[in-house]
Design a protein around this motif. Structure first.
Motif, PDB file in Angstrom:
ATOM      1  N   ASP A 175      -6.228   1.402  12.372  1.00 21.84           N
ATOM      2  CA  ASP A 175      -5.267   1.493  13.474  1.00 21.84           C
ATOM      3  C   ASP A 175      -5.852   2.274  14.653  1.00 21.84           C
ATOM      4  N   ALA A 176      -6.686   3.282  14.343  1.00 22.53           N
ATOM      5  CA  ALA A 176      -7.358   4.008  15.427  1.00 22.53           C
ATOM      6  C   ALA A 176      -8.341   3.095  16.154  1.00 22.53           C
ATOM      7  N   ILE A 177      -8.950   2.169  15.437  1.00 20.59           N
ATOM      8  CA  ILE A 177      -9.840   1.186  16.066  1.00 20.59           C
ATOM      9  C   ILE A 177      -9.031   0.204  16.906  1.00 20.59           C
ATOM     10  N   LEU A 178      -7.850  -0.125  16.424  1.00 17.20           N
ATOM     11  CA  LEU A 178      -7.012  -1.077  17.142  1.00 17.20           C
ATOM     12  C   LEU A 178      -6.372  -0.475  18.379  1.00 17.20           C
ATOM     13  N   GLY A 179      -5.864   0.767  18.285  1.00 15.25           N
ATOM     14  CA  GLY A 179      -5.097   1.285  19.414  1.00 15.25           C
ATOM     15  C   GLY A 179      -5.109   2.776  19.589  1.00 15.25           C
ATOM     16  N   GLY A 180      -6.064   3.500  19.011  1.00 18.85           N
ATOM     17  CA  GLY A 180      -6.034   4.957  19.066  1.00 18.85           C
ATOM     18  C   GLY A 180      -6.732   5.566  20.245  1.00 18.85           C
ATOM     19  N   GLY A 181      -7.351   4.789  21.127  1.00 14.34           N
ATOM     20  CA  GLY A 181      -8.118   5.388  22.211  1.00 14.34           C
ATOM     21  C   GLY A 181      -8.092   4.591  23.493  1.00 14.34           C
TER      22      GLY A 181
ATOM     23  N   ARG B  65       7.805   2.442  -0.793  1.00 18.63           N
ATOM     24  CA  ARG B  65       7.834   1.316   0.135  1.00 18.63           C
ATOM     25  C   ARG B  65       7.130   1.716   1.422  1.00 18.63           C
ATOM     26  N   SER B  66       6.418   0.774   1.984  1.00 21.38           N
ATOM     27  CA  SER B  66       5.650   1.027   3.196  1.00 21.38           C
ATOM     28  C   SER B  66       5.830  -0.136   4.159  1.00 21.38           C
ATOM     29  N   ARG B  67       5.663   0.170   5.433  1.00 18.30           N
ATOM     30  CA  ARG B  67       5.891  -0.857   6.450  1.00 18.30           C
ATOM     31  C   ARG B  67       4.795  -0.768   7.506  1.00 18.30           C
ATOM     32  N   TYR B  68       4.244  -1.913   7.841  1.00 11.64           N
ATOM     33  CA  TYR B  68       3.273  -1.976   8.936  1.00 11.64           C
ATOM     34  C   TYR B  68       3.994  -2.505  10.159  1.00 11.64           C
ATOM     35  N   ARG B  69       3.779  -1.843  11.306  1.00  8.03           N
ATOM     36  CA  ARG B  69       4.594  -2.152  12.485  1.00  8.03           C
ATOM     37  C   ARG B  69       3.742  -2.114  13.750  1.00  8.03           C
ATOM     38  N   ILE B  70       3.953  -3.087  14.598  1.00 12.21           N
ATOM     39  CA  ILE B  70       3.339  -3.144  15.920  1.00 12.21           C
ATOM     40  C   ILE B  70       4.454  -3.338  16.929  1.00 12.21           C
TER      41      ILE B  70
ATOM     42  N   VAL C 222       0.846  -1.186   0.000  1.00 10.15           N
ATOM     43  CA  VAL C 222       0.000   0.000   0.000  1.00 10.15           C
ATOM     44  C   VAL C 222       0.891   1.248   0.000  1.00 10.15           C
ATOM     45  N   ARG C 223       0.451   2.305  -0.682  1.00 10.78           N
ATOM     46  CA  ARG C 223       1.268   3.500  -0.803  1.00 10.78           C
ATOM     47  C   ARG C 223       0.592   4.690  -0.154  1.00 10.78           C
ATOM     48  N   ARG C 224       1.396   5.637   0.280  1.00  6.29           N
ATOM     49  CA  ARG C 224       0.876   6.820   0.963  1.00  6.29           C
ATOM     50  C   ARG C 224      -0.078   7.576   0.047  1.00  6.29           C
ATOM     51  N   GLY C 225      -1.089   8.159   0.658  1.00  2.00           N
ATOM     52  CA  GLY C 225      -2.061   8.940  -0.100  1.00  2.00           C
ATOM     53  C   GLY C 225      -3.160   8.129  -0.742  1.00  2.00           C
ATOM     54  N   SER C 226      -3.041   6.791  -0.698  1.00  2.00           N
ATOM     55  CA  SER C 226      -4.068   5.954  -1.313  1.00  2.00           C
ATOM     56  C   SER C 226      -5.244   5.787  -0.353  1.00  2.00           C
ATOM     57  N   ARG C 227      -6.387   5.434  -0.913  1.00  2.00           N
ATOM     58  CA  ARG C 227      -7.570   5.220  -0.076  1.00  2.00           C
ATOM     59  C   ARG C 227      -7.333   4.079   0.911  1.00  2.00           C
ATOM     60  N   ASP C 228      -6.631   3.045   0.472  1.00  2.00           N
ATOM     61  CA  ASP C 228      -6.341   1.935   1.375  1.00  2.00           C
ATOM     62  C   ASP C 228      -5.435   2.362   2.529  1.00  2.00           C
ATOM     63  N   ALA C 229      -4.481   3.256   2.254  1.00  2.00           N
ATOM     64  CA  ALA C 229      -3.598   3.728   3.325  1.00  2.00           C
ATOM     65  C   ALA C 229      -4.414   4.444   4.394  1.00  2.00           C
ATOM     66  N   TYR C 230      -5.367   5.262   3.973  1.00  2.00           N
ATOM     67  CA  TYR C 230      -6.213   5.957   4.933  1.00  2.00           C
ATOM     68  C   TYR C 230      -7.144   4.981   5.655  1.00  2.00           C
ATOM     69  N   ALA C 231      -7.588   3.943   4.960  1.00  2.00           N
ATOM     70  CA  ALA C 231      -8.438   2.938   5.608  1.00  2.00           C
ATOM     71  C   ALA C 231      -7.661   2.195   6.692  1.00  2.00           C
ATOM     72  N   ILE C 232      -6.388   1.927   6.435  1.00  2.00           N
ATOM     73  CA  ILE C 232      -5.568   1.271   7.454  1.00  2.00           C
ATOM     74  C   ILE C 232      -5.332   2.226   8.627  1.00  2.00           C
ATOM     75  N   GLN C 233      -5.155   3.512   8.333  1.00  2.00           N
ATOM     76  CA  GLN C 233      -5.018   4.490   9.408  1.00  2.00           C
ATOM     77  C   GLN C 233      -6.268   4.501  10.288  1.00  2.00           C
TER      78      GLN C 233
ATOM     79  N   GLY D 266       0.846   0.887  13.645  1.00  2.00           N
ATOM     80  CA  GLY D 266       0.808   1.964  12.672  1.00  2.00           C
ATOM     81  C   GLY D 266       1.413   1.590  11.337  1.00  2.00           C
ATOM     82  N   LEU D 267       0.922   2.261  10.309  1.00  2.00           N
ATOM     83  CA  LEU D 267       1.430   2.100   8.952  1.00  2.00           C
ATOM     84  C   LEU D 267       2.363   3.255   8.641  1.00  2.00           C
TER      85      LEU D 267
END
Length: 917
Positions: A766-772, A802-807, A752-763, A795-796
């Motif tokens: 991530d808020a659902i996973l750990g943003g609150g 190149r992109s990296r997903y990290r926990i 996934v690349r920055r600025g794409s709809r999928d990148a924002y969906a993952i963002q 976070g993505l």
């Protein structure tokens, strides 16, 4: 290479890490709902007379009938408000044998209260979109928040509810205890903390300061919910609290809200405070193994506390000792040490001054300690010069003005003055600083830095053992996430349910390109008479450092501190001192200066950046220091874990795998350094952000005057890394000496690349996973329910190619596998469509309302603009992201996680004790 201060060299206090990273919108919601479900915090609009008030257009101080002291400061920097509830209780008041009682109660304040369940509290905090945290110190416990101004009434109601009605249920303490014990395990994993524990015992024997606020696992195991409730009811009273509110608010209307929410909470008598009788300190040395890259020697001295008038002179003394014009810093500049410094931590009754020195790996720590002691002795024996004392005083006074650039800094400045220093306001501190004389400073240096009463720490690195694969550790675990049933919010929190409005920027931004290619961004702000400058030159070491000369960039960065072609190191530092400015030059550069000295400050910054001296003698020193630092780093667990992760993720010979070594730095010449600077430091790759009391016209005229002759040569470099294929799974264990807790990183390269709809969906996911915090899946499952971790982040990191997903999370070694299983299950659930409408609403509010909070400090504004410029993304990208995220639905999130996030492909790197097998 100058080595910075230790990671947290003996900072008093512990933190609950309740930082959510939400932020707010300007939704025009009434801060005072017409109905309220909590009689003790009834929200009314009619004013109630206060027994004591000091009022002005921008400052109001009052004391309510129940004893609650209130300070409201208007600062219109952004449509944001910072609140700090300061309870005058900490580990000093902990019962004998229970040193972490105040810390434990801090944690439980984020659990249920009367009329407010843990789930409701977590949901409410997430919907506020604010930033929340808490910390416990020896004499103080603080709860702080940054929220949109529109929701001030809600956060005040929430704080009043916690003050008057926290429940401290045993069942919830049983869960929270596991998380706080993970925090203990984390802190005890650090060698500097272990030394701090030992030094405190020696310096403060038989007083409450002999133990810090963290607590111990054994005491937490013996603590009960009933004990915590008793502690809360004893000390959490309005007459034992100070409420500080700073932001874009009307002071009188804010006071009315405070009265409405807190005024009906009854006061009660407070117990007698513990007494302090300090005995003479016996010199002691503690030698501890560490996982640092370098050996450190620390000399600790007991000092006067805030209650002693000498504490003001002591603060100036520490500034003087840290001066770049002083003998301690000269040890670094002359190549006799890899790092030096002095830190100061004051409490009401006493404090600790820590002087430290870092030396080369395998170096003689005894000789290093003697050098540190001799250098301190010279200041004790000979005194310090008037010029450095006056420079330190100017800097302290200037910093008071800079605190107005951040709502958080200003709120904590007031909290510190009132709650710890016993002052009427921060202005009183400035008055005391102005009155300090050189004789005062020399007197306090002589009395404090006395080696006959020093506690010494020697932290000796023990290199990490060989990294190994992690097959089989912990055994197989299974976990089925259990969803928490959402509970309706109380009536007073209903404004949070309204759809968040995407805000417009509070401050105007001008964006210009100068003739030589510099990108100049200007943000005028009227909040203080200061200017902050943040700048950077776009570079990529992996593509720009010559082969077999890796490390040339690091050598250059360290050489900027040696002055310019017209001003040597000391003379340059004197020029900065004369205008009370702080400056740094390099590929990232900065300037903090009062507005009246802006042009002079910019001249010095440009002189340093464009005309560095780069003396041959300094090059030899810096080259050797860089080699020594790299030699220690090469066997440190942090470095080995990072290298192991990259090697597992990237193909062989990938540019990102290039790194400096002692051998490559040894080959670097001064001509290499000069050529690298000429090639990389180009105006057409530079961004300069100027923010504060400045006009776009003056900013441009000054930048053109000082930087206009800067020119670029040759073709503009292309700094884009090639894309990479998906990695394969791996498990790696890096042993770390002294660690009790494992730090675990899970990562995979994704397409996934920055600025794409999928990148924002993952963002959004991530808020659902750990943003609150407890309102999100990972915190609920890993911390609230199971107590397996103290912190977890997801976070993505999306880029152009190149992109990296990290926990990342921290856990006891025996719990690493179970925590990993929960994470995998939660991530798989994201890809199978289990996102609920409530979760979406919470996550969107968290992200959208974060926008205005990101403008709550000039540094944050300037650094955000600089970072987006360097990444070639729109300056308003956060707004673009918010608009896209608001339009996303559950299917977008599910599809993005299903398409890109594959837990079975994670590279797992565990850094810590040897895992169970």
């Amino acid at each position: 290479m100058i080595i910075p201060l230790l990671r947290r060299i003996f900072a008093f206090g512990v933190c609950a890490v309740i930082a959510f990273v939400p932020i707010s919108s300007r939704a025009q919601v009434s801060p005072c709902p017409e109905s309220s479900s909590s009689p003790s915090a009834e929200c009314v609009n009619s004013p109630v007379p206060a027994p004591s008030e000091t009022n002005s257009a921008d400052l109001l101080r009052a004391t309510l009938d129940n004893g609650l002291r209130v300070v409201v400061v208007r600062d219109p920097l952004a449509p944001v408000v910072e609140t700090v509830v300061n309870y005058l209780v900490g580990s000093d008041e902990a019962p004998p044998g229970f040193p972490g009682m105040a810390h434990a109660q801090e944690h439980m304040m984020f659990r249920s209260s009367s009329g407010l369940s843990t789930v409701q509290l977590a949901d409410g905090l997430a919907l506020l979109g604010g930033r929340f945290d808490a910390d416990t110190q020896e004499a103080l416990t603080q709860y702080y928040s940054t929220v949109p101004t529109a929701y001030l009434g809600v956060i005040l109601h929430l704080e009043a509810t916690r003050m008057s009605g926290v429940l401290d249920r045993q069942s919830e303490w049983d869960q929270e205890r596991k998380a706080i014990e993970q925090e203990v395990s984390r802190d005890l994993s650090g060698a500097e903390y272990r030394y701090h524990v030992a030094a405190s015992t020696d310096l403060f024997a038989k007083t409450p300061y002999a133990h810090d606020a963290l607590g111990t696992k054994s005491s937490f195991d013996a603590t009960t919910g009933a004990m915590l409730k008793s502690f809360h009811d004893t000390w959490y009273a309005p007459n034992n609290a100070i409420l500080v509110i700073v932001g874009d608010v009307d002071p009188q209307a804010t006071l009315n809200l405070v009265r409405a929410n807190f005024g009906m909470i009854p006061s009660h008598p407070l117990p007698e405070r513990p007494s302090f009788t300090f005995s003479s300190v016996t010199p002691t040395t503690h030698k501890l193994p560490s996982d640092y890259a370098l050996p450190y020697v620390i000399r600790s001295f007991r000092t006067p506390g805030y209650e002693d008038p000498a504490s003001t002179a002591l603060q100036i003394a520490v500034d003087v000792l840290n001066s770049q014009r002083g003998p301690l810093y000269a040890l670094q500049a002359d190549g006799k040490a890899l790092g030096t410094g002095v830190s100061l931590n004051l409490l009401p009754k006493a404090g600790v001054a820590e002087a430290y020195i870092a030396t080369e790996p395998g170096g003689d720590t005894s000789a290093a300690g003697s050098l540190l002691g001799t250098t301190l002795l010279s200041s004790v024996r000979d005194g310090v010069p008037d010029a450095l004392v006056e420079a330190a005083k100017r800097q302290e006074i200037a910093q008071a003005e800079f605190s107005r650039n951040s709502l958080e800094d200003l709120a904590f400045d007031w909290s510190q003055a009132l709650a710890l220093e016993g002052l009427a306001s921060p202005d009183e501190r400035i008055a005391r600083i102005s009155a300090v004389t050189t004789a005062d400073v020399n007197q306090v240096i002589r009395s404090v830095f006395d080696d006959r009463h020093a506690v010494v720490g020697v932290l000796v690195p023990k290199g990490a053992g060989a990294a190994s694969n992690g097959e089989g550790f912990g055994g197989k675990e299974s976990f089925a996430p259990t969803s928490t049933k959402r509970v309706a919010l109380p009536d007073w929190a209903h404004p949070l349910l309204e759809t968040p409005v995407i805000p417009s920027p509070a401050l105007a931004v001008t964006d210009q390109r100068l003739p030589n290619g510099i990108r100049l961004i200007v943000v005028p702000s009227p909040t203080s008479s200061t200017v902050v400058v943040r700048g950077a030159i776009e570079k990529r070491l992996a593509l720009q450092e010559p082969r077999k000369r890796e490390g040339v960039g690091a050598v250059l960065e360290s050489l900027f501190s040696y002055g310019t072609t017209t001003l040597d190191r000391v003379a340059f530092a004197r020029e900065l001192d004369d205008i009370a400015a702080t400056e740094s030059a390099g590929s990232s550069f900065s300037l903090d200066v009062t507005a009246d000295h802006f042009e002079r400050g910019m001249h010095l910054l440009a002189d340093n950046l464009l005309h560095p001296a780069l003396p041959a003698s300094a090059f030899q020193i810096v080259q050797k220091q860089t080699e020594q630092s790299l030699a220690g780093e090469a066997i440190s667990p942090d470095y080995l874990a990072g290298r192991a992760l990259l090697k597992a993720l990237l193909p062989k010979d990938d540019p990102e795998l290039r790194h400096a070594t002692t051998a490559s730095v040894a080959k670097v010449t001064l001509d290499d350094v000069r050529a690298y600077r000429q090639r990389v430091f180009r105006p057409d790759m530079a961004t300069i952000v100027v923010a504060g009391a400045i006009t776009p016209e003056l900013a441009r005229a000054t930048v053109e005057k000082e930087f206009g002759d800067w020119s670029a040569e040759g073709v503009t470099p292309v700094l884009t890394l090639p894309s990479v294929k998906a990695n394969v799974a791996a498990k790696i264990v890096v042993p770390a000496t002294g660690r009790q807790q494992s730090d675990v990183i899970l990562a995979e390269d994704v397409g996934v690349r920055r600025g794409s709809r999928d990148a924002y969906a993952i963002q959004l996911g991530d808020a659902i996973l750990g943003g609150g915090f407890y309102a999100t899946r990972l915190y609920h499952d890993l911390r609230e329910q199971s107590g397996l971790v103290y912190f977890v982040s997801a976070g993505l990191q999306a880029d152009k190619t190149r992109s990296r997903y990290r926990i990342q999370y921290g856990s006891d070694p025996s719990k690493v596998a179970k925590a990993r299983a929960i994470i995998d299950a939660d991530l798989r659930a994201m890809g199978t469509g289990h996102v609920t409408p409530d979760e979406l609403r919470l996550a969107k509010a968290t992200i959208v309302r974060d926008l205005s909070l990101s403008e709550a400090g000039l540094d944050e504004i300037a650094e955000g603009l600089e970072g987006r410029s360097l990444r070639h993304i729109p300056l308003n990208e956060p707004t673009i992201a918010a608009r896209t995220i608001v339009s996303l639905g559950p299917e977008d999130v599910r599809a993005a996680f299903a398409r890109w996030i594959t837990p079975r492909n994670f590279v797992q790197v565990e850094e810590g004790p040897s895992p169970l097998r």
